[in-house]
Scaffold this active site. Sequence first.
Site, PDB file in Angstrom:
ATOM      1  N   LYS A 189       0.877  -1.182   0.000  1.00 36.58           N
ATOM      2  CA  LYS A 189       0.000   0.000   0.000  1.00 36.58           C
ATOM      3  C   LYS A 189       0.906   1.222   0.000  1.00 36.58           C
ATOM      4  O   LYS A 189       1.479   1.573   1.018  1.00 36.58           O
ATOM      5  CB  LYS A 189      -0.870  -0.024   1.273  1.00 36.58           C
ATOM      6  CG  LYS A 189      -2.180   0.695   1.184  1.00 36.58           C
ATOM      7  CD  LYS A 189      -2.164   2.186   1.082  1.00 36.58           C
ATOM      8  CE  LYS A 189      -1.679   2.985   2.245  1.00 36.58           C
ATOM      9  NZ  LYS A 189      -1.543   4.418   1.911  1.00 36.58           N
ATOM     10  N   GLY A 242       7.115   4.897   8.149  1.00 32.25           N
ATOM     11  CA  GLY A 242       6.275   6.078   8.287  1.00 32.25           C
ATOM     12  C   GLY A 242       6.446   6.712   9.650  1.00 32.25           C
ATOM     13  O   GLY A 242       7.509   6.604  10.265  1.00 32.25           O
ATOM     14  N   SER A 243       5.392   7.339  10.118  1.00 29.21           N
ATOM     15  CA  SER A 243       5.507   8.140  11.338  1.00 29.21           C
ATOM     16  C   SER A 243       5.213   7.316  12.594  1.00 29.21           C
ATOM     17  O   SER A 243       4.608   6.246  12.535  1.00 29.21           O
ATOM     18  CB  SER A 243       4.547   9.318  11.253  1.00 29.21           C
ATOM     19  OG  SER A 243       3.230   8.836  11.159  1.00 29.21           O
ATOM     20  N   GLU A 264       9.967   1.150  10.618  1.00 27.75           N
ATOM     21  CA  GLU A 264      11.042   2.119  10.334  1.00 27.75           C
ATOM     22  C   GLU A 264      10.420   3.495  10.411  1.00 27.75           C
ATOM     23  O   GLU A 264       9.638   3.881   9.542  1.00 27.75           O
ATOM     24  CB  GLU A 264      11.619   1.878   8.933  1.00 27.75           C
ATOM     25  CG  GLU A 264      12.303   0.542   8.767  1.00 27.75           C
ATOM     26  CD  GLU A 264      13.661   0.480   9.437  1.00 27.75           C
ATOM     27  OE1 GLU A 264      14.182   1.528   9.869  1.00 27.75           O
ATOM     28  OE2 GLU A 264      14.199  -0.629   9.553  1.00 27.75           O
ATOM     29  N   CYS A 298      13.857  10.499   6.309  1.00 28.74           N
ATOM     30  CA  CYS A 298      13.776  10.025   7.695  1.00 28.74           C
ATOM     31  C   CYS A 298      15.068  10.256   8.459  1.00 28.74           C
ATOM     32  O   CYS A 298      15.056  10.577   9.637  1.00 28.74           O
ATOM     33  CB  CYS A 298      13.412   8.547   7.703  1.00 28.74           C
ATOM     34  SG  CYS A 298      14.503   7.545   6.686  1.00 28.74           S
ATOM     35  N   GLU A 398       9.953  16.176  14.716  1.00 30.10           N
ATOM     36  CA  GLU A 398      10.338  15.966  13.328  1.00 30.10           C
ATOM     37  C   GLU A 398       9.517  16.904  12.443  1.00 30.10           C
ATOM     38  O   GLU A 398       8.289  16.861  12.467  1.00 30.10           O
ATOM     39  CB  GLU A 398      10.072  14.506  12.943  1.00 30.10           C
ATOM     40  CG  GLU A 398      10.627  14.167  11.585  1.00 30.10           C
ATOM     41  CD  GLU A 398      10.350  12.720  11.190  1.00 30.10           C
ATOM     42  OE1 GLU A 398       9.227  12.243  11.413  1.00 30.10           O
ATOM     43  OE2 GLU A 398      11.272  12.083  10.660  1.00 30.10           O
TER      44      GLU A 398
HETATM   45  P1  NAP Z   1       2.550   8.277   7.771  1.00 35.04           P
HETATM   46  O1  NAP Z   1       1.497   9.285   7.842  1.00 35.04           O
HETATM   47  O2  NAP Z   1       2.801   7.414   8.935  1.00 35.04           O
HETATM   48  O3  NAP Z   1       2.266   7.428   6.462  1.00 35.04           O
HETATM   49  C1  NAP Z   1       3.039   6.322   6.071  1.00 35.04           C
HETATM   50  C2  NAP Z   1       2.151   5.304   5.393  1.00 35.04           C
HETATM   51  O4  NAP Z   1       1.199   4.809   6.329  1.00 35.04           O
HETATM   52  C3  NAP Z   1       1.336   5.873   4.238  1.00 35.04           C
HETATM   53  O5  NAP Z   1       1.206   4.892   3.231  1.00 35.04           O
HETATM   54  C4  NAP Z   1       0.015   6.149   4.904  1.00 35.04           C
HETATM   55  O6  NAP Z   1      -1.050   6.223   3.991  1.00 35.04           O
HETATM   56  C5  NAP Z   1      -0.108   4.945   5.814  1.00 35.04           C
HETATM   57  N1  NAP Z   1      -1.054   5.096   6.925  1.00 35.04           N
HETATM   58  C6  NAP Z   1      -1.562   6.227   7.474  1.00 35.04           C
HETATM   59  N2  NAP Z   1      -2.415   5.927   8.472  1.00 35.04           N
HETATM   60  C7  NAP Z   1      -2.456   4.576   8.569  1.00 35.04           C
HETATM   61  C8  NAP Z   1      -3.127   3.664   9.417  1.00 35.04           C
HETATM   62  N3  NAP Z   1      -3.949   4.070  10.383  1.00 35.04           N
HETATM   63  N4  NAP Z   1      -2.925   2.340   9.254  1.00 35.04           N
HETATM   64  C9  NAP Z   1      -2.076   1.893   8.303  1.00 35.04           C
HETATM   65  N5  NAP Z   1      -1.413   2.711   7.461  1.00 35.04           N
HETATM   66  C10 NAP Z   1      -1.589   4.038   7.586  1.00 35.04           C
HETATM   67  O7  NAP Z   1       3.951   8.950   7.447  1.00 35.04           O
HETATM   68  P2  NAP Z   1       4.197  10.160   6.452  1.00 35.04           P
HETATM   69  O8  NAP Z   1       3.968  11.413   7.204  1.00 35.04           O
HETATM   70  O9  NAP Z   1       3.495   9.949   5.179  1.00 35.04           O
HETATM   71  O10 NAP Z   1       5.712   9.916   6.167  1.00 35.04           O
HETATM   72  C11 NAP Z   1       6.701  10.560   6.830  1.00 35.04           C
HETATM   73  C12 NAP Z   1       7.200   9.747   8.021  1.00 35.04           C
HETATM   74  O11 NAP Z   1       7.856   8.565   7.567  1.00 35.04           O
HETATM   75  C13 NAP Z   1       8.229  10.505   8.806  1.00 35.04           C
HETATM   76  O12 NAP Z   1       8.060  10.308  10.178  1.00 35.04           O
HETATM   77  C14 NAP Z   1       9.528   9.877   8.344  1.00 35.04           C
HETATM   78  O13 NAP Z   1      10.582  10.045   9.228  1.00 35.04           O
HETATM   79  C15 NAP Z   1       9.135   8.463   8.173  1.00 35.04           C
HETATM   80  N6  NAP Z   1      10.075   7.751   7.313  1.00 35.04           N
HETATM   81  C16 NAP Z   1      10.878   6.798   7.876  1.00 35.04           C
HETATM   82  C17 NAP Z   1      11.799   6.104   7.102  1.00 35.04           C
HETATM   83  C18 NAP Z   1      12.673   5.061   7.721  1.00 35.04           C
HETATM   84  O14 NAP Z   1      13.148   4.184   6.997  1.00 35.04           O
HETATM   85  N7  NAP Z   1      12.924   5.083   9.012  1.00 35.04           N
HETATM   86  C19 NAP Z   1      11.889   6.362   5.727  1.00 35.04           C
HETATM   87  C20 NAP Z   1      11.063   7.345   5.187  1.00 35.04           C
HETATM   88  C21 NAP Z   1      10.161   8.029   6.000  1.00 35.04           C
HETATM   89  P3  NAP Z   1      -1.542   7.635   3.375  1.00 35.04           P
HETATM   90  O15 NAP Z   1      -0.401   8.582   3.442  1.00 35.04           O
HETATM   91  O16 NAP Z   1      -1.921   7.286   2.011  1.00 35.04           O
HETATM   92  O17 NAP Z   1      -2.702   8.075   4.202  1.00 35.04           O
END
Ligand code: NAP
Length: 495
Positions: A189, A242-243, A264, A298, A398
Amino acid sequence: MSTPAAHPAFPAFVSGAKKHLIDGQWVDSVSGRTFDAVNPATGKTLCSVAEGDAADVDLAVRAARRAFEGEWSRWTPHQRRKLMLKIHDIVLDNFDELALIETLDMGAPLSRTTNLREWTSQVLQFFASQCDAVSASAPRNSLPGDFLTLKHLAPVGVVGGIIPWNGPLIGLWWIFGPALATGCTAVLKPAEDASLSVLRVAELMTEAGVPDGVINVVTGYGKDAGQALAEHGDVDRIAFTGSVGTARSIVRASAGNLKRLQLELGGKSPDIVFADADLDKAVPGAAMGVFTNSGQVCVAGTRIFVQRSVHDEFVERLRDFTGTIRVGDTLDPTTQLGPLISERQLERVLRYIDIGGGEGARLAAGGGRLAGDLASGFYVEPTVFAGASNEMTIAREEIFGPVATVIPFDDVDDALRLANDTPYGLAGGLWTRSLSTAHKVSQGINAGTIWVNCYGVLDPSVGFGGHKMSGYGWKGAREHVESFLYPKAVYINLD
Ligand code: NAP
Ligand code: MG
């Protein structure tokens, strides 16, 4: 700024309605709903994308289960390796198009997306080389009598992948790579803000001969499709990037069938500049350690700690360097930084910039939205705050935008105390000419990945991972592959 349609290489793929890939077929959502893919550089819609929910996820998981239990489970390591090398060739042959799709859909400039070619080649070759990880060993035993003991490493089954928008062309391989190498199957997804490159890669993978159902892509929102995948009782493992907030909800959702998890998450990584550092390298290195991908990384080294004796000189040079960064048209090959992913992210970053000023940090560079030709895109200037403290909101949370916070420190102990005063532990960097400082500080930072006199380099066969609230699980290297396997002991009584 050129509009996408005016670009000579505007790919046909980013027009027309995009569908899910389920069981080898391109299908609409059961609900029939769609959402728009938007180009963050212009704010304009590119095409519509199927909006999946629990019903589509269920179809994809069923397909993945059937595939896992079918012919795919009998593929030999050699067959899987051959398939992966074919995928490698097809993906690389089409890489210019993939880079352009990524640029149009998520806003990273072509200079960044085209540069991913070599990395993609490495990551695919690395995972192809791991196909023998599904193996068995015969450990010696001390049992009374004559026993043969075997230890198998077997694929865990159906893996759900959930990735963010900041680099889908990178993130998808952390799911598909180990899944194909181990004989698992996957339902991915992507983030709804950046699905298109994932869909095109999935199309190329099918062309390369991936059997139906082995890889599936369900597009849609996290709260619907993502949540359904995390909850699904027939998914064996979730690999999530993600977050922290979403990770908590995934941990809860996984409780039903006690799925294995790989998380991650984010960071607030320290990058420490010692007085003996080569500032000609440290200034651009630390700057791009934050600003790369417009700060939507990230591992971004967002807290730059600078030893007091060189602090003022460093800030001045960082300000000058920041002024030379070319921000603009994502299709211009000389552009270094593009827009943020969305209006929502732009507002979030501008709000943090306001908070930084409000809490007393001094704005040394940037600080605003870009206007003129770029006003319709989600552009923010690379921004430097100086005279900041580690207690300020901009040093604790962040931001996920091009915002660097410079904080002075006195000595090694002070630097380590400040660096580790964060709930995160994803990465850290340091700049010094002293071997002793390099070793002491890299051991002292409580984080999964440390860079010395460089920042952000990544080799798939070495990998990276997080600590503390940056999550758990390793990306890359043998550990990553083994996390898609489970051990199974067999005790054979030979008497
Ligand atoms: P996010 O809001 O957590 O989204 C990540 C993914 O999770 C998206 O596909 C999102 O879908 C999905 N998602 C959202 N709510 C969900 C739920 N309740 N259940 C299951 N999946 C759900 O993160 P973001 O703000 O898009 O991305 C930035 C974050 O990712 C930052 O914190 C960054 O540091 C982190 N990140 C970490 C790494 C690593 O390897 N450590 C690498 C890159 C980024 P939708 O967006 O389509 O709603
Ligand atoms: Mg988009």
